[in-house]
Design a protein around this motif. Structure first.
Motif, mmCIF file in Angstrom:
data_model
loop_
_atom_site.group_PDB
_atom_site.id
_atom_site.type_symbol
_atom_site.label_atom_id
_atom_site.label_comp_id
_atom_site.label_asym_id
_atom_site.label_seq_id
_atom_site.Cartn_x
_atom_site.Cartn_y
_atom_site.Cartn_z
ATOM 1 N N GLY A 83 1.165 -1.289 -0.067
ATOM 2 C CA GLY A 83 0.205 0.009 -0.045
ATOM 3 C C GLY A 83 0.660 1.249 -0.113
ATOM 4 N N ALA A 84 1.736 0.950 -0.373
ATOM 5 C CA ALA A 84 3.365 2.229 -0.681
ATOM 6 C C ALA A 84 2.583 3.655 -0.848
ATOM 7 N N ARG A 85 2.192 4.506 -1.191
ATOM 8 C CA ARG A 85 1.626 5.786 -1.955
ATOM 9 C C ARG A 85 3.405 6.437 -2.295
ATOM 10 N N SER A 86 4.542 6.682 -1.613
ATOM 11 C CA SER A 86 6.011 7.313 -1.971
ATOM 12 C C SER A 86 6.386 5.945 -1.829
ATOM 13 N N VAL A 87 7.887 6.582 -2.731
ATOM 14 C CA VAL A 87 8.731 5.174 -2.667
ATOM 15 C C VAL A 87 10.324 6.332 -2.916
ATOM 16 N N LEU A 88 11.635 6.038 -1.418
ATOM 17 C CA LEU A 88 11.944 6.968 -1.880
ATOM 18 C C LEU A 88 13.657 6.611 -3.107
ATOM 19 N N VAL A 89 13.773 7.005 -4.334
ATOM 20 C CA VAL A 89 15.250 6.532 -5.025
ATOM 21 C C VAL A 89 15.734 7.524 -5.114
ATOM 22 N N PRO A 90 17.085 6.427 -5.068
ATOM 23 C CA PRO A 90 18.767 6.795 -4.455
ATOM 24 C C PRO A 90 18.332 7.730 -6.445
ATOM 25 N N PRO A 91 19.806 8.547 -6.390
ATOM 26 C CA PRO A 91 19.414 10.072 -7.504
ATOM 27 C C PRO A 91 20.174 9.139 -8.400
ATOM 28 N N GLY A 92 21.101 7.051 -8.505
ATOM 29 C CA GLY A 92 21.526 6.346 -9.249
ATOM 30 C C GLY A 92 20.505 4.900 -9.954
ATOM 31 N N LEU A 93 19.286 5.346 -9.267
ATOM 32 C CA LEU A 93 19.233 4.147 -9.411
ATOM 33 C C LEU A 93 18.298 3.389 -10.961
ATOM 34 N N ASP A 94 18.703 2.580 -11.876
ATOM 35 C CA ASP A 94 17.919 2.401 -12.562
ATOM 36 C C ASP A 94 16.382 3.157 -12.670
ATOM 37 N N GLY A 95 16.117 3.837 -13.677
ATOM 38 C CA GLY A 95 15.057 4.301 -14.267
ATOM 39 C C GLY A 95 13.900 3.855 -14.942
ATOM 40 N N ALA A 96 14.554 1.958 -14.836
ATOM 41 C CA ALA A 96 13.488 1.183 -15.529
ATOM 42 C C ALA A 96 13.522 0.209 -14.325
ATOM 43 N N TRP A 97 13.692 -0.032 -13.293
ATOM 44 C CA TRP A 97 13.568 -0.316 -11.935
ATOM 45 C C TRP A 97 12.020 -0.181 -11.776
ATOM 46 N N LEU A 98 11.894 1.150 -12.253
ATOM 47 C CA LEU A 98 10.423 2.147 -11.234
ATOM 48 C C LEU A 98 9.447 1.962 -12.946
ATOM 49 N N ALA A 99 9.334 1.150 -13.904
ATOM 50 C CA ALA A 99 8.773 1.632 -15.100
ATOM 51 C C ALA A 99 7.562 1.361 -15.287
ATOM 52 N N ASP A 100 6.953 0.491 -14.458
ATOM 53 C CA ASP A 100 5.545 -0.181 -13.742
ATOM 54 C C ASP A 100 4.934 0.437 -12.703
ATOM 55 N N THR A 101 6.213 1.212 -11.620
ATOM 56 C CA THR A 101 5.535 2.019 -10.643
ATOM 57 C C THR A 101 4.060 3.172 -12.011
ATOM 58 N N GLY A 102 2.887 2.395 -10.507
ATOM 59 C CA GLY A 102 2.242 3.685 -11.273
ATOM 60 C C GLY A 102 2.176 5.687 -10.832
ATOM 61 N N ALA A 103 1.745 6.169 -11.338
ATOM 62 C CA ALA A 103 1.140 7.630 -11.200
ATOM 63 C C ALA A 103 1.130 7.885 -9.109
ATOM 64 N N GLU A 104 0.330 6.782 -8.898
ATOM 65 C CA GLU A 104 -0.628 7.022 -7.226
ATOM 66 C C GLU A 104 0.892 7.160 -6.672
ATOM 67 N N VAL A 105 1.711 6.785 -6.688
ATOM 68 C CA VAL A 105 3.106 6.145 -5.877
ATOM 69 C C VAL A 105 3.985 7.632 -6.722
ATOM 70 N N THR A 106 4.267 8.578 -5.601
ATOM 71 C CA THR A 106 5.155 9.644 -5.396
ATOM 72 C C THR A 106 6.618 9.071 -5.372
ATOM 73 N N ARG A 107 7.429 9.730 -6.220
ATOM 74 C CA ARG A 107 9.077 8.416 -5.915
ATOM 75 C C ARG A 107 9.148 10.299 -5.673
ATOM 76 N N VAL A 108 10.342 9.799 -4.166
ATOM 77 C CA VAL A 108 10.863 10.583 -2.751
ATOM 78 C C VAL A 108 11.915 11.308 -4.115
ATOM 79 N N ALA A 109 12.900 11.756 -4.360
ATOM 80 C CA ALA A 109 14.821 12.085 -3.968
ATOM 81 C C ALA A 109 15.681 11.478 -3.299
#
Length: 218
Positions: free
Chosen positions: A81-107
């Protein structure tokens, strides 16, 4: 005079009559101890890693490639039920390609406070190396892992281990790969502690839930 000055002064006096030795630190002592317990195939080493991770109550998942990984991570976040996920600056963007827009990516930002990080539901990182014999993940602050505190404050950590290149059999093999000048975080299962009556409490010093994804084939 500070306590530090007193201690260093005592050390200097104790070493005053010691003959300087130019031998490099790496060669000062023989290190011919056993590097690994027994002989294992790569497949067995990966299996041992999975077994020990699970023994520490980490949740272990496997996937063969990045497209499958993206769907898996999206499912793990949705399952929490995650609504936000922390994303390191060098994380491969393709790993989160299927993550929906309802999940906020936090830098991962240096200005973020502990309270702000505590409000984030999950964090996704890579790792530097994984140790099969101890079921340990080591993070070294590389761009795909971010700063140490982003994996200590959020309650849910998804860590991706690349198989086979990031898997080693033993701690000595892991140490040989690591740079001691980097901020190393050694993780063996989710954060846990026990009181004097051996009542186990999880999530005290880090994430309550650790999910490890073994990416690739042995």
């Amino acid at each position: 005079m500070s306590g530090r000055d007193v201690i260093l002064g005592r050390v200097r006096r104790a070493l005053a009559d010691v003959t300087p030795d130019g031998t490099p630190y790496e060669a000062a002592l023989p290190r011919d101890y056993l590097g690994e317990h027994g002989e294992r195939s790569l497949a067995r080493t990966v299996e041992l890693l999975a077994e020990n991770l699970a023994d520490y109550r980490a949740l272990v998942h496997r996937c063969a490639g990045v497209p499958e990984l993206s769907a898996l991570i999206a499912g793990l976040l949705a399952g929490r039920g995650a609504r936000s996920v922390l994303v390191p600056p060098g994380l491969d963007g393709a790993w989160l390609a299927d993550t929906g827009a309802e999940v906020t990516r936090v830098a991962d930002e240096a200005a973020s406070t502990a309270a702000e990080l505590d409000r984030v539901d999950s964090v996704v990182t890579g790792c530097a190396v994984a140790v099969a014999e101890t079921g340990t993940l080591v993070l070294d602050g590389s761009p795909d892992q971010g700063r140490r505190r982003i994996t200590l404050i959020p309650d849910h950590h998804i860590c991706v281990v690349r198989v086979p290149e990031q898997v080693v059999g033993s701690v000595p093999q892991a140490v040989a790969r690591l740079d001691p000048r980097r901020p190393l975080t050694w993780i063996s299962g989710p954060s846990a502690t026990s009181d004097i009556e051996l009542n186990r409490v999880e999530g005290v010093h880090g994430p309550r839930t650790l999910e490890v994804v073994l990416l690739g084939d042995a």
